[in-house]
Each structure stands twice: as structure tokens, then as C-alpha cells.
Design an enzyme around this catalytic site. Structure first.
Site, PDB file in Angstrom:
ATOM      1  N   GLU A  43       6.960  -2.371  -4.000  1.00 18.44           N
ATOM      2  CA  GLU A  43       7.148  -3.096  -2.744  1.00 18.44           C
ATOM      3  C   GLU A  43       7.401  -4.593  -2.926  1.00 18.44           C
ATOM      4  O   GLU A  43       8.092  -5.192  -2.110  1.00 18.44           O
ATOM      5  CB  GLU A  43       5.946  -2.867  -1.822  1.00 18.44           C
ATOM      6  CG  GLU A  43       5.869  -1.421  -1.345  1.00 18.44           C
ATOM      7  CD  GLU A  43       4.800  -1.176  -0.298  1.00 18.44           C
ATOM      8  OE1 GLU A  43       4.098  -2.135   0.106  1.00 18.44           O
ATOM      9  OE2 GLU A  43       4.662  -0.017   0.127  1.00 18.44           O
ATOM     10  N   ALA A  60       0.838  -1.196   0.000  1.00 13.46           N
ATOM     11  CA  ALA A  60       0.000   0.000   0.000  1.00 13.46           C
ATOM     12  C   ALA A  60       0.869   1.241   0.000  1.00 13.46           C
ATOM     13  O   ALA A  60       2.046   1.178   0.329  1.00 13.46           O
ATOM     14  CB  ALA A  60      -0.911   0.012   1.225  1.00 13.46           C
TER      15      ALA A  60
END
Length: 179
Positions: free
Chosen positions: A95, A75
Site C-alpha cells: 500500500e 491494513a
């Protein structure tokens, strides 16, 4: 028709990189005034990446406000003018190093309506393809994979505590099971 509240005034207390703190004076439905401290937030996007074996790819990272490492779905903050879907796509690759072939909207959630206006847009990514992880210089992330069954168990035994991650896991599970 709900009760009527009206903002009379707003004072900016602090403006930072990711949030602004304001103090509002509010007229309540009974005509009394009250103060409300509010964190204004740009919003965020999160994504539940599911690999070809049906496992969720999680990120484990230290969260300073909580003082511990948390297991989360990828996120990040929405950048200026960025659509939530583009943010989710960017965060997935940055990520985890993965790109998706298929994406579906799960939900949008308000993280903490009592004092913050942050809205998190959550997506489900499947048919993943390996790309290249590209972490920010202040991000230290390790990847972990768990089945939906393991992830749900971790929600209920307290190993997964992050609200967007809980909403994402349960929403993705429901979406996958219903289609």
C-alpha cells in the site's frame, strides 16, 4: 466466572470472499434461546508506519460501505495460514511502497464485537526504507503524512473515523512516548 452461553446450532447464510454470515441459536444463562447473526472474518493486520521525521504515513481510499474516502493506516486481510506480522509487513509495502527495519506490536483489537469476530493485529513500523508500491487492481490509494499531533487532532475533530486507525495512532503514540 462469567455467565454461561452455549451455541445450540449454526446455519450458514452466506459465504463470500472476505466473510461468512451465520445465524446461531444460543442458549442464554436464563435457559431461554436466542438467535444471533454473526459475521465470521479471517482477521486482519494493520501497521502504523512512522517516517524518519516522525510523521505517520496514511493511506486515503474510498470505502464503499461508508460511501466516502477514509484516512487510514495500511491494513489488510490475513491470507490463509498467514501470521499477522507477515500480513502487516506485506500490506505496508503493497500500500505504501515502504519496508521497515524496526517493528513493534501495539495491540490486537476486536473491530465490532456485537456482530463480528474480526480481530485486527496492529503494529508500529519505524526506520522505513523506500520499496515499491504494489496495489491490488481494485485499490486506488493516495498517501498522506501527518505528525502525531495532527493525527490526534483529526481523531477528535472527526476527520479520522476508522477504529483500527484510531487505536493504532493512540497506541503508537503511547508506545513511542514510553520508550
Amino acid at each position: 466466572m462469567g455467565l454461561e452461553y452455549r451455541t445450540i446450532s449454526r446455519e450458514e447464510i452466506f459465504k463470500g470472499k472476505i466473510l461468512t454470515l451465520v445465524k446461531d441459536k444460543v442458549l442464554l444463562p436464563n435457559n431461554n434461546e436466542a438467535e444471533r447473526e454473526i459475521i465470521l472474518h479471517k482477521g486482519a493486520a494493520a501497521i502504523v508506519p512512522v517516517d524518519d521525521e516522525g510523521r505517520i504515513i496514511f493511506v486515503r481510499q474510498y470505502r464503499h460501505p461508508i460511501g466516502e474516502e477514509l484516512l487510514e493506516i495500511p491494513a489488510g486481510l490475513l491470507e490463509e495460514g498467514e501470521e499477522p506480522l507477515e500480513s502487516a509487513k506485506r500490506e505496508l509495502e503493497e500500500e505504501t511502497g515502504y519496508k521497515y527495519s524496526k517493528i513493534r506490536f501495539i495491540c490486537k483489537m476486536i473491530s465490532s464485537a456485537g456482530f463480528c469476530n474480526e480481530i485486527v493485529h496492529i503494529y508500529l513500523a519505524t526506520e522505513l526504507k523506500k520499496g515499491k508500491q504494489n496495489l491490488d487492481e481494485d485499490e486506488f490509494i493516495s498517501l498522506e503524512r501527518y505528525t502525531f499531533e495532527e493525527a490526534v487532532e483529526m481523531i477528535f475533530d472527526g476527520r479520522i473515523k476508522d477504529s483500527k486507525t484510531i487505536a493504532g495512532i493512540l497506541g503508537a503514540k503511547q508506545l513511542l512516548e514510553s520508550h
